[in-house]
Enzyme design. Structure first.
Site, mmCIF file in Angstrom:
data_model
loop_
_atom_site.group_PDB
_atom_site.id
_atom_site.type_symbol
_atom_site.label_atom_id
_atom_site.label_comp_id
_atom_site.label_asym_id
_atom_site.label_seq_id
_atom_site.Cartn_x
_atom_site.Cartn_y
_atom_site.Cartn_z
ATOM 1 C CG ASP A 311 -2.245 0.728 0.949
ATOM 2 O OD1 ASP A 311 -2.232 1.688 0.144
ATOM 3 O OD2 ASP A 311 -3.275 0.372 1.546
ATOM 4 C CD GLU A 517 -6.771 5.414 3.047
ATOM 5 O OE1 GLU A 517 -5.896 4.843 3.693
ATOM 6 O OE2 GLU A 517 -6.581 5.864 1.900
#
Ligand SMILES: *[C@@H]1O[C@H](CO)[C@@H](O)[C@H](O)[C@H]1NC(C)=O
Ligand SMILES: *[C@@H]1O[C@H](CO)[C@@H](O)[C@H](O)[C@H]1NC(C)=O
Ligand SMILES: *[C@@H]1O[C@H](CO)[C@@H](O)[C@H](O)[C@H]1NC(C)=O
Ligand SMILES: *[C@@H]1O[C@H](CO)[C@@H](O)[C@H](O)[C@H]1NC(C)=O
Ligand SMILES: *[C@@H]1O[C@H](CO)[C@@H](O)[C@H](O)[C@H]1NC(C)=O
Ligand SMILES: *[C@@H]1O[C@H](CO)[C@@H](O)[C@H](O)[C@H]1NC(C)=O
Length: 630
Positions: A311, A517
C-alpha cells in the site's frame, strides 16, 4: 514524369534494401514475440536484465514530480495516480491519455523497452476523473446481492479506466468490515463473507473471463478494454480492534479462514492479477512484513502467480513511526514477499537502500527475480508489450449514457427500505408523482459531493455540485414528479416554515459528510448535525420520508418514531436518479441489509450470527413496495 517514376522506384528499392538489412541485423528476441509461450518470454527477458533494471520493475511512483526522463534513467516499472493526483483539474480523457503516453514513452525508450503499468484507485467507477460515472460505494453494492450487476460495473469501470490510458485498478476491496466504526467500512461489501465472495465478480468484470484454455489462478487480463485488478487489503483489514484503521486484527485461525480469507480464494480462482497488502497487523504482525501469510500462504500454498503490491508508504509503516528505518522496512517487506513497492516519491533512497541489501546478500537475488517475474507475467499477460500506448478511441466511454444508466440501476437496487408507515398507518411509499406541494429538505438533498462520498475527485471527497457531473437527489425528484407538483427545497427549514407551508409530504435527505480512511474512524456513529434537527423540524409537522446518505449504519433509534418512512441510500454516487426511480414507484424497493443495523455503539462489534444479537434492523432486513399505478 518518367524520370520521376524511375527515381521513386529507385528510392523504394533502396528503402526495401535498408529495411531488409535492418531486419537481418535485428536479433530475434523471444520476449518480444507474442507467439512465444508466456514462461519462455519471462525467462528470456529476465536473463537480459541488469540489477538496476530489475529494481526499476519493482518500484511504483506517484505521477506527481514524475518525468519521462526519470522513468527512462531509473528504469521505473510502474506509476500511479494517488487520489486527486491528476494531470490537471477537470482534465479530459484525452489529457489523461497524453500524460500516460508521455510517461510510457519514457519506459519505451529504455534498452529493453519494458512498458509501464499505470495504476489508480478506481474504487467506485473511475472516481478521480472528471465526468466519470460514479457508482455506489461497495456498502451499497453488497445490498444488491447481484453478482451479475457487479460484473457489469467492473466492465464499465475497466472501459472508463482504459479510456484514460490506465491499465490497472486498485479494486476490488474485499474487506469484510466487522465494525462500522472503521472509516473504510463503506469500501466493504458486507459483514458477511459470503456476500463479499459473491462480489468478487468485479474481478472478471475488470479483467475479463479466463478463457476455456486458460488456467484458474493464473493472472488473466483480456485485451485493450480490460484492466488488471487488485484484491485488497490482504488480509483482515476489516477486523481491526474497535474498527481502528490500520490497527491490529486479533483473530483465531478459524475466523481468519472463515471470515477474512474466503474472498481471496475466489479472487485468485478468477485470475486476479495483483493483491495489495494491508496496513493492518494480523495478531500483532504487520501484514507488510508477514512472510508466513504473503509467501507461505498466498504464494506457496495457494499458488498465487500474480504480484503482491504494497500500500502507499505501506513498508514505511512497518516501524512504529513512519519511515523510521527504511533499510529495515525494505528488508522485511521484500523478504516477506512484497513484489512491487508503492514507494511513492523517493526512488533514489529506495534504489540505494535495496541495492545495498542485495549486494550484502541480505535480500537474495532469487527473491528479486521472483518479484520481477511476477510483475512481467502480469505485463505480458495483459498484452502491454504489444500495445503499450493508448489512443483516444475510448474517450467517449467516460461518463457515457450507458454507464450512467448502469449506475442508476445499481442505485435502485442498493436502497434499503427500513420503515414504511407509522404503526397502524398506511405506507407512505411509493410517493405519488402528483401532489399539490412537497418539501425537500436536508443537507444531503442537493449535494453531489456528499452523495458520492470519499474517494471522489479528491481522496476525502468534496462538498457541492461543481466537482463533477451527476444528478443530485433534488434534481432527480424534480425530473420525476408531475409538472403540476410544486417542489419546495429548503436545506434547514424551521417547524413554523413547515407548518405554514401546506405540504402534502416531505423528503428529508441527511447523513454523513464525505471521508476516507482514518479520517472516517468514528466512535459515536451519531447522525451528524444538523441532521437530527432537520428531522425534528420537518417530521414533527408533516408526513416525511427520511433518506440517510452514509457509509454505514448510524444511531437512528432516537428519531425513528418521528419518521413515517426511512430509506438507507448509503453512498449512491453520481446517479441520484436511481433514488427517485424507487421513491416514486417506477421500481420497487428490493435491497436487503448487508450489514447489521445496530441500536447503540456500545453493542459493537455485533455481526449476524453473534450470540446476543440484538439489532435495530437485522442483517437481511428490507421492506418492499408495490409499483405505483401512475
Ligand atoms: C512530490 O510531490 C508530492 C505531492 O505533490 C510531494 O508531497 C512530495 O514531497 C514530492 N516529492 C518529491 C521527491 O519532490
Ligand atoms: C492500535 O491503536 C492503538 C491506539 O491508537 C495504538 O496505540 C496502537 O499502536 C495501534 N496498533 C497498531 C498495530 O497499529
Ligand atoms: C535499521 O535496520 C537495520 C536492518 O535491520 C539495522 O541493521 C539497523 O541497525 C537499523 N538502524 C537503526 C538506526 O535502528
Ligand atoms: C530522499 O532520501 C534521501 C535519503 O536517502 C534524502 O537525502 C533525500 O533528501 C530524500 N529526497 C527527498 C526529496 O525527500
Ligand atoms: C465550487 O463550489 C464551491 C462551493 O460550493 C466554491 O467554493 C468553489 O469555488 C467552486 N469551484 C468552482 C471551480 O467553481
Ligand atoms: C462523533 O465522532 C466524530 C468523529 O470523531 C466527531 O467528528 C463528532 O463530533 C462526534 N460526535 C459527537 C456527537 O460526539
Amino acid at each position: 514524369m518518367a524520370r520521376t517514376s524511375i527515381f521513386l522506384l529507385g528510392a523504394l528499392l533502396l528503402l526495401c534494401f535498408w529495411t531488409s538489412i535492418g531486419e537481418a541485423n535485428t536479433e530475434y528476441l523471444e520476449y518480444k514475440d507474442p507467439s512465444a509461450p508466456l514462461g519462455a518470454r519471462i525467462r528470456d527477458l529476465i536473463k537480459r536484465m541488469t540489477l538496476q533494471e530489475k529494481i526499476g520493475q519493482i518500484i511504483q511512483l506517484d505521477r506527481a514530480n514524475m518525468t519521462a526522463d526519470i522513468i527512462k534513467n531509473y528504469y521505473i516499472g510502474s506509476l500511479l495516480s494517488a487520489a486527486g493526483s491528476v494531470p490537471a483539474p477537470k482534465a479530459s480523457p484525452q489529457k489523461w491519455v497524453d500524460m500516460v503516453n508521455d510517461f510510457q514513452k519514457g519506459a519505451l525508450s529504455t534498452r529493453l523497452r519494458i512498458p509501464l503499468i499505470y495504476g489508480i484507485d478506481a474504487v467506485h467507477g473511475h472516481n478521480n476523473v472528471y465526468r466519470a460515472t460514479i457508482f455506489p460505494h461497495n456498502v451499497g453494492l453488497g445490498v444488491t446481492r447481484d453478482p451479475d450487476l457487479i460484473k457489469r460495473i467492473g466492465a464499465a469501470t475497466a472501459f472508463e479506466v482504459r479510456a484514460t490510458g490506465i491499465s490497472y485498478a486498485f479494486a476490488p476491496c474485499i474487506a469484510v468490515c466487522r465494525d462500522p466504526r472503521w472509516g473504510r467500512c463503506y469500501e466493504s461489501y458486507s459483514e458477511d463473507p459470503k456476500i463479499v465472495q459473491m462480489m468478487t465478480e468485479l474481478v472478471p468484470g475488470l479483467q475479463g473471463d479466463i478463457p476455456a484454455t486458460g488456467r484458474k489462478g493464473v493472472p488473466y487480463v483480456g485485451g485493450k478494454e480490460k484492466v488488471a485488478a487488485c484484491a485488497k487489503h490482504y488480509v483482515g483489514d476489516g477486523g481491526t480492534i474497535n474498527g481502528i484503521n490500520e490497527n491490529n486484527t486479533i483473530v483465531s485461525q478459524y475466523d481468519l479462514f472463515h471470515i477474512h480469507m474466503p474472498a481471496y480464494l475466489d479472487s485468485i480462482y478468477k485470475g486476479v492479477a495483483t493483491i495489495m497488502a494491508s496496513y493492518s497487523s494480523l495478531n500483532g504482525v504487520k501484514m507488510h512484513a508477514n512472510r508466513a501469510m504473503l509467501t507461505g500462504y498466498l504464494k506457496n500454498k495457494l499458488k498465487f502467480r500474480g504480484f503482491i503490491i504494497s500500500d502507499w508508504q505501506g513498508i514505511d509503516r512497518i516501524t512504529p513511526t513512519l519511515h523510521e528505518n527504511y533499510t529495515y522496512s525494505i528488508q522485511e517487506s521484500i523478504l516477506a514477499g512484497i513484489d512491487m513497492v508503492m514507494v511513492p516519491y523517493n526512488y533514489t533512497e529506495f534504489i540505494n537502500d535495496i541495492t545495498t541489501l542485495i549486494e550484502k546478500n541480505v535480500i537474495p537475488m532469487s527473491r528479486i527475480d521472483d518479484a520481477v517475474k511476477r510483475i512481467l507475467r502480469v505485463k505480458f499477460s495483459m498484452g502491454l508489450f504489444e500495445a503499450p500506448l493508448t489512443d483516444y478511441s475510448l474517450a467517449d466511454k467516460v461518463g457515457s449514457k450507458e454507464h450512467r444508466e448502469l449506475a442508476r440501476e445499481a442505485v435502485r437496487k442498493s436502497l434499503v427500505l427500513l420503515k414504511n408507515g407509522k404503526a397502524g398507518a398506511q405506507p407512505l411509499l411509493p410517493l405519488p408523482k402528483k401532489a399539490p406541494k412537497i418539501l425537500v429538505a436536508g443537507t444531503h438533498a442537493d449535494n453531489l459531493g456528499y452523495q458520492c462520498g470519499g474517494w471522489t475527485i479528491e481522496w476525502q471527497g468534496l462538498d457541492g455540485n461543481n466537482l463533477t457531473e451527476g444528478t443530485t437527489i433534488l434534481k432527480a425528484i424534480l425530473n420525476t414528479v408531475d409538472p403540476s407538483t410544486k417542489v419546495v427545497y429548503k436545506k434547514e427549514p424551521t417547524s413554523s416554515f413547515v407548518k405554514s407551508g401546506g405540504f402534502s409530504h416531505a423528503i428529508v435527505v441527511v447523513g454523513e459528510p464525505p471521508y476516507a480512511e482514518t479520517k472516517g474512524d468514528n466512535t459515536n456513529l451519531t447522525l451528524p448535525l444538523p441532521g437530527p434537527d432537520t428531522i425534528q423540524q420537518v417530521c414533527g409537522e408533516v408526513k416525511c420520508v427520511v433518506i440517510v446518505i452514509s457509509g454505514r449504519p448510524l444511531v437512528i433509534e432516537p428519531y425513528l418514531a418521528k419518521m413515517d418512512a426511512l430509506v438507507a441510500a448509503w453512498l449512491p454516487g453520481s446517479e441520484g436518479q436511481g433514488v427517485a426511480d424507487v421513491l416514486f414507484g417506477d421500481y420497487g424497493f428490493t435491497g436487503k441489509l448487508a450489514r447489521t443495523w445496530f441500536k447503540r455503539v456500545d453493542q459493537l462489534p455485533m455481526n449476524v450470527g453473534d450470540p446476543n444479537y440484538d439489532p435495530m434492523f437485522p442483517f437481511g432486513f428490507g421492506l418492499t413496495t408495490t409499483l405505483s399505478s401512475s
